[in-house]
Structures are given as structure tokens and as C-alpha cells.
Write an enzyme that holds these catalytic residues in place. Sequence first.
Site: not given
Length: 327
Positions: A147-148, A238, A240, A264, A269, A288, A290
Amino acid sequence: MEARIAIAPSTPGAADGEPDRLRLGIEEAVSRGGGANVPIADADGLVWLVPGEPELLGATLDAHPRIGWVQFPWAGVEKFTSSGVLDRPVVFSCAKGSFAGQVAEHALMLMLACLRDLSRQARTPGWSRTEPRSLHGRRVTILGGGGIATELVRLLRPFGCRIRVVRRHPEKVGVSGGTPGTPGTPETSETLPSSALPAVLPETDLLVLALALTPETRHIVGAAQLALLPPHAAVVNVARGAHIDTGALVEALRAGTISAAGLDVTDPEPLPDGHPLWADPRVLVTSHSADSAEYVARMLCERVERNVGNLRAGRPLEGVIDPATGY
């Protein structure tokens, strides 16, 4: 078909990060979809809000064998796929695709920021002009075809970019028509198999990572891949953090192998204080962020409502996870 849905944890507010308002929103979504909110002992569907803990999910399913569907609130479910819990004869669905709108917007922002040297400009405490680079007509390679990627291709239409989507599946992603490099018209996007990545990278101005994290995609961008990019290329992630070998990224920036990075997500992390990426003026880290909590909750409730309706009507569910691929 009746849809009797439970929400885990069973006690409101019992899981860290589970605001009561999210639970109430999901309960309302279940009702709007025509389902019934019930205790877990009476449920045939389960919305799992517990962050991580695949062993607990496995024990819950073993204790309640009538549950045939589990909905996760996240797009990425790598902790569950690696645990083997998804091997049970249960349909698992996640939120993949639900948050694409905001994440694609963020990717576009990071792309423009890299080209415009925004991070360096923001850190300079004085008047300091730089030569901007335009996104118009750039060669964009997107890793991932979900989808992104689909939404990002749509957002890139006005820029006349040459877009290549590299993905595992052969289904085409994007739009057709337009004149390459002409502002205001959509550029034809090309969908290529994962094996084409080494050939595509030398012809890439902007590399965007927007794919699921699996054992096969961990460190999909490392020293060898970064070395294939032209020195003016920028990398945007954007998805992982573990998609990129962080040490290799730091070295590529130090050596001038690439020009900039918009991140992002990072690995590790959160990115520790004092990490070299914080100090590099060519790197923009957005921690992170977004997608917003309000947006995520709204999109999740809409996904739950539709899937409860799909369950009742015997239609395919949205966001079904394939245990074999891990997403």
C-alpha cells in the site's frame, strides 16, 4: 454468519500502550460491522492489542480453539511470523495497507528534504544558501509493492519521475501513461522482480524502502547495494530499520558513496544518543513518526469494521497474512 469478537487484553487498559479510547473505538467498529462484542470464551474472532508476546497469543489460541480469526493492529508482524504462532489453523490479518496514506506522505517529505539539503539547512544557525535539487524527472526506486508503494507512486505523479518498483510478486504497481520527465503528468511505473535490484541501483537517484521485514529482506540494503548507487543518490526508509545495515550506511555517508539519508526508522531503534547518524548533517531522522496515533486508531477501526462485515458475509478478509512469506 455470526461474528462474535473479543478484544485482548480482556481488561481495558491492561496492556501498555492500549488507551481505553482505542478499545472503545474497536468495540464500536465491531458493532458497526454487525458483530457482537463478547468475552474471549465465547468468541470466534479476536482483536489482539497486546504489543508483541507471541507466546501469550499462542497460549490464548490453544485455550480457546473456537477462535478462527485474529486481527493485529500493526502492519508489521515480524515478531509473530518468526515465532511460529501463525502456523496454527487460524486466519490472521494485520493492518497492512491501512496506514499507507500518511506513511507515503512522510516518504515524499523525506525525499524532498534529502534533495533540498533540509537537514543541513535546519542545523545552520545563520543565512546559508545551498543549491537545491528538484524531484522532477528523478529516477525513483521503491523496494516493496504494498500500500505504501502504491500511494507513493500516486503522490509522485506530478513530478514526472521514472519509477521502478522492486518487489517479490510480479503484479504491477502504479499508474500508466504520461511523458517521462514532464512535470504535471504521470510517469509509467515499472514493476521488477527482486533479482533486478543490482541492475536498477546504478540508475537510481532516490531509493525508498517500503517493504515488510522478513528474514529475506533483513539488510536488503548493505555495503554492496549502497556501493552500486550513484554518489548523488539518497536513501529513504519508512519501513523497518533492519532493512538497512546501519554500519554500512554510516560508512557510505562517510565515504561519500551516497549523498543523504532520510530515516523514519533505524536499527537499533530508538537510535542511541551519540550515534554517528545524529551528528551527520546529511541525515534526517524523524523517530518513527510517519503516522499519528489518531490516524492509526481511525484506520485500524475502519479495518476492523470492514473485516467483521466480511467475516459475517463470508467475504475475503482484508490484510490476510501469508505465514509462508511473513507478511
